[in-house]
Write a protein that holds these residues in place. Structure first.
Motif, short mmCIF file in Angstrom:
data_model
loop_
_atom_site.label_atom_id
_atom_site.label_comp_id
_atom_site.label_asym_id
_atom_site.label_seq_id
_atom_site.Cartn_x
_atom_site.Cartn_y
_atom_site.Cartn_z
N GLY A 133 0.99 -1.26 -0.12
CA GLY A 133 0.03 0.05 -0.05
C GLY A 133 0.87 1.11 0.17
N LEU A 134 1.96 1.24 -0.71
CA LEU A 134 2.91 2.31 -0.84
C LEU A 134 2.55 3.37 -1.61
CD1 LEU A 134 6.25 0.57 -0.39
CD2 LEU A 134 5.30 2.14 1.31
N ARG A 135 1.47 3.33 -2.61
CA ARG A 135 1.12 4.21 -3.46
C ARG A 135 0.97 5.57 -3.07
NH1 ARG A 135 0.48 3.74 -8.73
NH2 ARG A 135 1.00 1.53 -8.43
N PRO A 136 0.33 5.81 -2.07
CA PRO A 136 0.20 7.00 -1.33
C PRO A 136 1.46 7.84 -1.23
CG PRO A 136 -0.73 5.48 0.09
CD PRO A 136 -0.57 4.85 -0.97
N LEU A 137 2.54 7.01 -0.88
CA LEU A 137 3.75 7.63 -0.22
C LEU A 137 4.61 8.01 -1.78
CD1 LEU A 137 5.76 8.52 2.18
CD2 LEU A 137 6.36 6.03 1.80
N ILE A 138 4.41 7.21 -2.68
CA ILE A 138 5.19 7.17 -3.62
C ILE A 138 4.73 8.01 -4.91
CG2 ILE A 138 6.83 5.94 -5.52
CD1 ILE A 138 7.71 5.51 -2.73
#
Length: 635
Positions: free
Chosen positions: A85-90
């Motif tokens: 679930g790293l998409r909002p960070l990257i």
């Protein structure tokens, strides 16, 4: 009083990257902001195209499946310690996959706003997050992530080889102060066995005295031996930073006509001296330059000398890997040097042979060397082709070349290449034949398509000429391609053989290990990761009738040009293959072996994630082959 729950969270996270890169106090502060979430089996954490959450997740217990839109296919399986679930960070966009619990799970939700500052400030944390994000995408080597995995930064094509090497310098500085006499300085230089002494004020360089200064100023009588060094030293000192390449050092010495450089912290005389660099140091560094090594190989008269140079080649390889030079350039340089070693062994053997070869011949490199992918010293794979002769001369001619091949194989063994356990060497009568006999044998393989025949035929799509006559090799290559065209069924068998390559991982994304034998419980990176890609590249490039490219990565790059609709995948495959080759090479150098078998317990979590990220292209690639050629319709 400490928050015991957040303390337990911190104690768990510190065992896994990127949290293991953080200071304990920072980790404790982050843990205080973490939310613990319980999810039953088959619960959705986030859906495809859903707006991003304000947190990313770590699996504490259980497992979470990441699914794509293609028949709800599981693309990844995250277990204890994995992040997702790293998409909002990257990336500022909706989720591209669904995350659903595969079993009852406990997750840690880490607020983006809390963690982002650490990702920006700590390079190790930021790099790991980028790699993890890329490994959880459909294409981990897509354009948006390319160049961030395994350090495959691009270099200009015309980069000079000397510029890639950092020069080695002495960190043990021999120094004196300004009031030291010339006699005292000379005694220090003799005792330390150095050709120069640095004159310092505290730790700053203010001058330098060399052997040349002592000869020209003291021995000539121009100055007394009791003269303070401040009167005869060369000042100001010419200083440079420590990060110098061989070429930069050479240019600096030539420009100022000096034999020594003083290296300081910031490259100026206003900072601490940390090293000295002499012309001798530069010459030692040049000794490991590929151009110099190539020249030394060609001058070698004995196998022993080539073996010594081979050790320098391995040292050069290690240096390139340490400097993070791209694998494309590394493989070209090391393959060229390896090929030169083979050529020189053959040249030495021919010179020692009393009679010249009765007819033209060609020495072929097979397998990884034939594909210009052999970086470490592995076992030999080679063959010899000689020109056709009248039937009455065949036995005598074959006898000559078998004896010649045996001496060449022995020479290759003496410089470090083990004999092939399967005897796939030119000293074997099956791999030392006339052009016509090879054509007959290969035609038999193509028209009698059993499993062994298909596997043997693979060899003759990857070979390269190491020594001898080019026309013989071109003649054989033309025959093979024409024979394959005339026997389309064989090509389907070739496709089927490529699809037999074993998967690197099982259903739960666990590495598939060897089940028995000497390497039980080891991961076979060659058979399970490199060969599936190499086999697929061979099949696909042959379908376009391209016969001039044997290197796997180059085949994928050519396929990206030939099939624009699959360009992204093929480019990803090229990067994956180079990354895997680099991983294997590093393991081989670390353990002083071929790097084929890897003990997973020696790898860090980060290394395992990087390794798994290269596997994603294999399944999609094999699916393209399966759909395009559909071997099940014929076999």
């Amino acid at each position: 009083m400490k928050n015991t729950i957040s303390q337990r969270v911190a104690d768990f996270l510190k065992n896994f990257p990127p949290f293991s890169f953080l200071k304990q106090r920072d980790l404790e502060l982050i843990s205080e902001q973490i939310t613990i979430i319980y999810k039953e089996k088959d619960s959705v954490v986030f859906a495809e195209n859903e707006e991003t959450h304000n947190s990313f997740y770590v699996v504490h217990k259980g497992a979470v499946a990441l699914r794509g839109n293609h028949e709800n296919e599981i693309l990844d399986m995250c277990d204890e310690g994995d992040i997702f679930g790293l998409r909002p960070l990257i990336a500022n966009e909706n989720y591209k996959m669904e995350a659903r619990t595969y079993e009852e799970s406990i997750l840690y939700a880490i607020p983006i706003s809390v963690f982002k500052p650490y990702a920006l400030e700590n390079k190790a944390v930021g790099n790991f997050l980028i790699e993890s994000f890329a490994s959880n995408t459909l294409n981990p080597f897509s354009k948006s992530h390319r160049g961030k995995l395994y350090g495959e930064e691009s270099l200009e094509a015309d980069t000079k080889l000397l510029d890639l090497q950092e020069v080695k310098y002495s960190k043990k500085i021999v120094s004196c102060i300004a009031t030291t006499t010339a006699k005292e300085a000379a005694e220090i230089m003799r005792h330390k066995n150095v050709g120069a002494i640095l004159v310092v004020e505290e730790t700053f360089p203010i001058g330098i005295i060399t052997d040349k200064d002592l000869r020209n100023k003291i021995v000539t009588g121009e100055f007394q031996i009791t003269t303070p060094v401040s009167e005869i030293m060369t000042s100001p000192v010419i200083t440079y930073p420590t990060k110098m390449t061989v070429t930069q050092a050479q240019i600096a010495m030539m420009k100022s006509d000096i034999s020594h450089l003083c290296l300081t912290i910031d490259g100026t005389s206003n900072s601490k001296a940390v090293g000295m660099l002499s012309k001798h140091d530069v010459m030692v560094s040049i000794g490991n330059n590929p151009a110099v090594l190539l020249r030394e190989i060609k001058r070698a008269k004995k196998f022993k000398k080539i073996k010594q140079i081979r050790a320098s080649i391995i040292h050069l390889l290690q240096g390139y890997l340490d400097q993070n030079i791209p694998m494309t350039l590394i493989t070209k340089i090391i393959s060229e040097l390896n090929d030169a070693c083979t050529k020189q062994v053959i040249a030495i053997v021919l010179k020692k042979t009393e009679t010249s070869p009765p007819v033209k011949f060609s020495w072929l490199a097979l397998g990884s060397q034939g594909r210009s992918e052999q970086l470490l010293l592995t076992d030999q794979d080679n063959a010899l082709i000689y020109e056709d002769v009248p039937e009455e001369l065949e036995a005598e001619t074959k006898k000559y070349f078998l004896e010649l091949s045996a001496r060449i194989n022995k020479g290759l063994f003496e410089i470090g290449y083990d004999y092939c356990p399967a005897e796939m060497m030119a000293s074997n009568p099956n791999w030392c034949m006339s052009l016509s006999d090879y054509k007959t044998k290969i035609h038999h393989w193509i028209t009698n398509t059993g499993k062994n025949e298909v596997l043997l035929s693979f060899i003759f799509f990857d070979y390269s000429l190491s020594f001898g006559d080019t026309e013989l090799v071109n003649n054989l290559s033309d025959f093979i391609f024409e024979d394959v065209k005339a026997n389309p069924t064989f090509y389907i068998h070739l496709v089927s053989g490529a699809l037999q390559s074993q998967s690197p991982t099982g259903f739960f994304r666990e590495f598939l290990l060897e089940q028995d034998g000497a390497h039980k419980d080891f991961f076979n990176i060659k058979n399970r990761a490199l060969m599936p890609l190499a086999d697929a590249a061979r099949v696909l490039i042959l379908s376009h009738s391209v016969k001039s490219i044997s290197n796997t990565a180059e085949r994928f790059e050519k396929l990206a040009e030939l099939e624009p609709n699959n360009s992204e995948l093929y480019t990803a495959c090229a990067y994956s293959y180079k990354a895997l080759l680099k991983f294997r090479t590093k393991q081989g150098l670390l353990h002083n072996d071929s790097g084929q078998y890897i003990a997973l317990n020696t790898l860090s979590k980060a290394e395992k994630i990087k390794l798994k990220s290269t596997f994603k292209t294999i399944k999609e690639l094999q699916e393209i082959i399966r759909v395009r050629f559909n071997p099940s319709n014929i076999l």
